[in-house]
Design a protein around this motif. Structure first.
Motif, PDB file in Angstrom:
ATOM      1  N   ASN A 141       0.819  -1.219   0.000  1.00  0.00           N
ATOM      2  CA  ASN A 141       0.000   0.000   0.000  1.00  0.00           C
ATOM      3  C   ASN A 141       0.850   1.264   0.000  1.00  0.00           C
ATOM      4  O   ASN A 141       0.328   2.363   0.137  1.00  0.00           O
ATOM      5  CB  ASN A 141      -0.962   0.018   1.183  1.00  0.00           C
ATOM      6  N   VAL A 252      -9.750  -3.569   3.940  1.00  0.00           N
ATOM      7  CA  VAL A 252      -9.339  -2.928   2.687  1.00  0.00           C
ATOM      8  C   VAL A 252      -7.920  -3.352   2.374  1.00  0.00           C
ATOM      9  O   VAL A 252      -7.122  -3.593   3.281  1.00  0.00           O
ATOM     10  CB  VAL A 252      -9.467  -1.388   2.820  1.00  0.00           C
ATOM     11  N   SER A 257      -6.330   1.589   1.366  1.00  0.00           N
ATOM     12  CA  SER A 257      -6.163   1.473   2.819  1.00  0.00           C
ATOM     13  C   SER A 257      -5.555   2.731   3.421  1.00  0.00           C
ATOM     14  O   SER A 257      -5.747   3.015   4.606  1.00  0.00           O
ATOM     15  CB  SER A 257      -5.300   0.257   3.160  1.00  0.00           C
ATOM     16  N   CYS A 261      -7.179   4.487   6.546  1.00  0.00           N
ATOM     17  CA  CYS A 261      -6.411   4.706   7.775  1.00  0.00           C
ATOM     18  C   CYS A 261      -6.672   6.102   8.333  1.00  0.00           C
ATOM     19  O   CYS A 261      -6.890   6.275   9.543  1.00  0.00           O
ATOM     20  CB  CYS A 261      -4.925   4.503   7.492  1.00  0.00           C
ATOM     21  N   LEU A 276      -9.360  -0.915  11.539  1.00  0.00           N
ATOM     22  CA  LEU A 276      -8.981  -1.257  10.162  1.00  0.00           C
ATOM     23  C   LEU A 276      -8.229  -2.577  10.152  1.00  0.00           C
ATOM     24  O   LEU A 276      -7.367  -2.823  11.006  1.00  0.00           O
ATOM     25  CB  LEU A 276      -8.132  -0.152   9.549  1.00  0.00           C
ATOM     26  N   ARG A 278      -6.100  -4.868   7.236  1.00  0.00           N
ATOM     27  CA  ARG A 278      -5.579  -4.874   5.864  1.00  0.00           C
ATOM     28  C   ARG A 278      -4.859  -6.180   5.572  1.00  0.00           C
ATOM     29  O   ARG A 278      -3.801  -6.447   6.151  1.00  0.00           O
ATOM     30  CB  ARG A 278      -4.617  -3.698   5.651  1.00  0.00           C
TER      31      ARG A 278
END
Length: 368
Positions: A141, A252, A257, A261, A276, A278
């Motif tokens: 990411n 996500v 992401s 966040c 969250l 990931r």
């Protein structure tokens, strides 16, 4: 000592591959990953390594096959429809237990689509060829993570003698960030593969050959499945943020992401218990870690730049234990975090029926 430098995502992946000891790169131009191929064209031959712009994507992946048979660390990169052309050979490499790294910089689809950033390659990356096989799929990411996971991909490919995919997107490929590269490996220092076909002077011949009879092929598949199970148990990677007490957990992957966040931090400042999760490995999917992350949650919200590929996995692994809501965009359009935040507040206020109504107003659909 390594120093930080501003680097574009495509170039970071290429430099990380060179530092990881990649000896042969084969590619064919396709946006949005062209800078990766250009970087390799500039630097691989200067280092006395192999760079070939092939006549097609099919040629490129088959050249990776050949270099892997010869024992070299090797890589190709592609995107979208061109990535689809590689699937037959990726399946064959898994069957023949040949390591190799494939970078997929996702673009719009289906079909030719466009050159904009999407996440429609999620399902394709996990195995678009025939037969029962798996490939490790790493989804960064950030530019830093793209470089780090590219280096890791070479190690994992060799460890399990299996293709490994780095799954990026057009946003990450074109993004420029301050990053630090890992140490540079001298390819000569890497141990010689015991399976490489390097000539048999002074030893028994080696062979890489198909198993054609039903019994032989079944036995080979069983052995491969044992290896895939070991990969699944050992190579799951993920990130969790504020999931211990979260009432809603956002799931996500990849570049969206980063927006999610920021939404989590903003929600926490407002006293909203948002978390969250990931997945960094798309395969093997970190299912147990996901279940741990949502154990205190009332609902899951999945964000993705496709029509719900990750959502279907989340629903499968959570088995109806709690509601799973989807919000996505396609074609290169970006998720609006303010819209998502409004929808999450609806869920927390007990108005989850408004989620579907808002999706319909915005031209989005509930995923199957």
């Amino acid at each position: 000592m390594s120093t930080k430098q501003f680097t574009k995502g495509n170039e970071a992946i290429a430099e990380a591959a060179i530092r990881a000891g990649c000896m042969a790169y084969y590619g064919y131009p396709i946006t949005p990953q062209n800078e990766l191929t250009e970087y390799m064209a500039k630097h691989m031959q200067r280092l006395g390594r192999v760079f070939i712009q092939t006549e097609s994507e099919i040629t490129a992946i088959n050249a990776v096959f050949g270099s892997s048979v010869a024992g070299f660390r090797t890589m190709t990169s592609s995107a979208g429809t061109a990535m689809a052309l590689k699937q037959e050979c990726i399946s064959h490499m898994s069957y023949m237990e040949l390591p190799g790294v494939i970078v997929d910089v996702m673009r719009g689809g289906p079909g030719l689509g466009n050159i904009l950033s999407t996440q429609g390659g999620y399902n394709q990356s996990k195995g678009g060829g025939n037969g029962d096989y798996n490939v490790i799929v790493l989804a960064p990411n950030s530019v830093q993570e793209a470089a780090d996971l590219t280096a890791l991909a070479f190690d994992l490919a060799e460890k399990y003698r299996n293709p490994t995919i780095v799954l990026a997107d057009g946003t990450l490929a074109q993004m420029i960030e301050l990053i630090e590269f890992g140490p540079e490996i001298d390819p000569a220092s890497l141990p010689e593969s015991e399976e490489a076909l390097t000539g048999c002077h002074g030893r028994e011949p080696r062979k890489v050959a198909p198993k054609n009879s039903a019994m032989d092929l079944e036995a080979h598949n069983i052995r491969l499945q044992r290896k895939f199970h070991k990969m699944a148990d050992s190579e799951q990677r993920w990130e969790s943020l504020h999931t211990d007490d979260a009432e809603v957990v956002v799931v996500v992957f990849g570049t969206p992401s980063r927006m999610a966040c920021e939404m989590v931090y903003e929600a926490r400042e407002q006293g909203i218990k948002l978390g969250l999760f990931r997945p960094i490995t798309i395969w093997p999917f970190p299912a147990n870690a996901l279940l741990e992350a949502v154990k205190s949650a009332k609902a899951i919200v999945v964000l993705e730049h496709n029509t719900g590929m990750l959502t279907r996995d989340v629903r499968f692994f959570t088995q109806g234990k709690l509601p799973v809501y989807y919000h996505g965009r396609m074609g290169g359009c970006f998720i609006d975090i303010d819209e998502v935040f409004s929808k999450i507040k609806c869920i927390l206020n007990g108005n989850d029926s408004e989620w579907g109504a808002l999706n319909e107003q915005q031209g989005l659909w509930k995923t199957f």
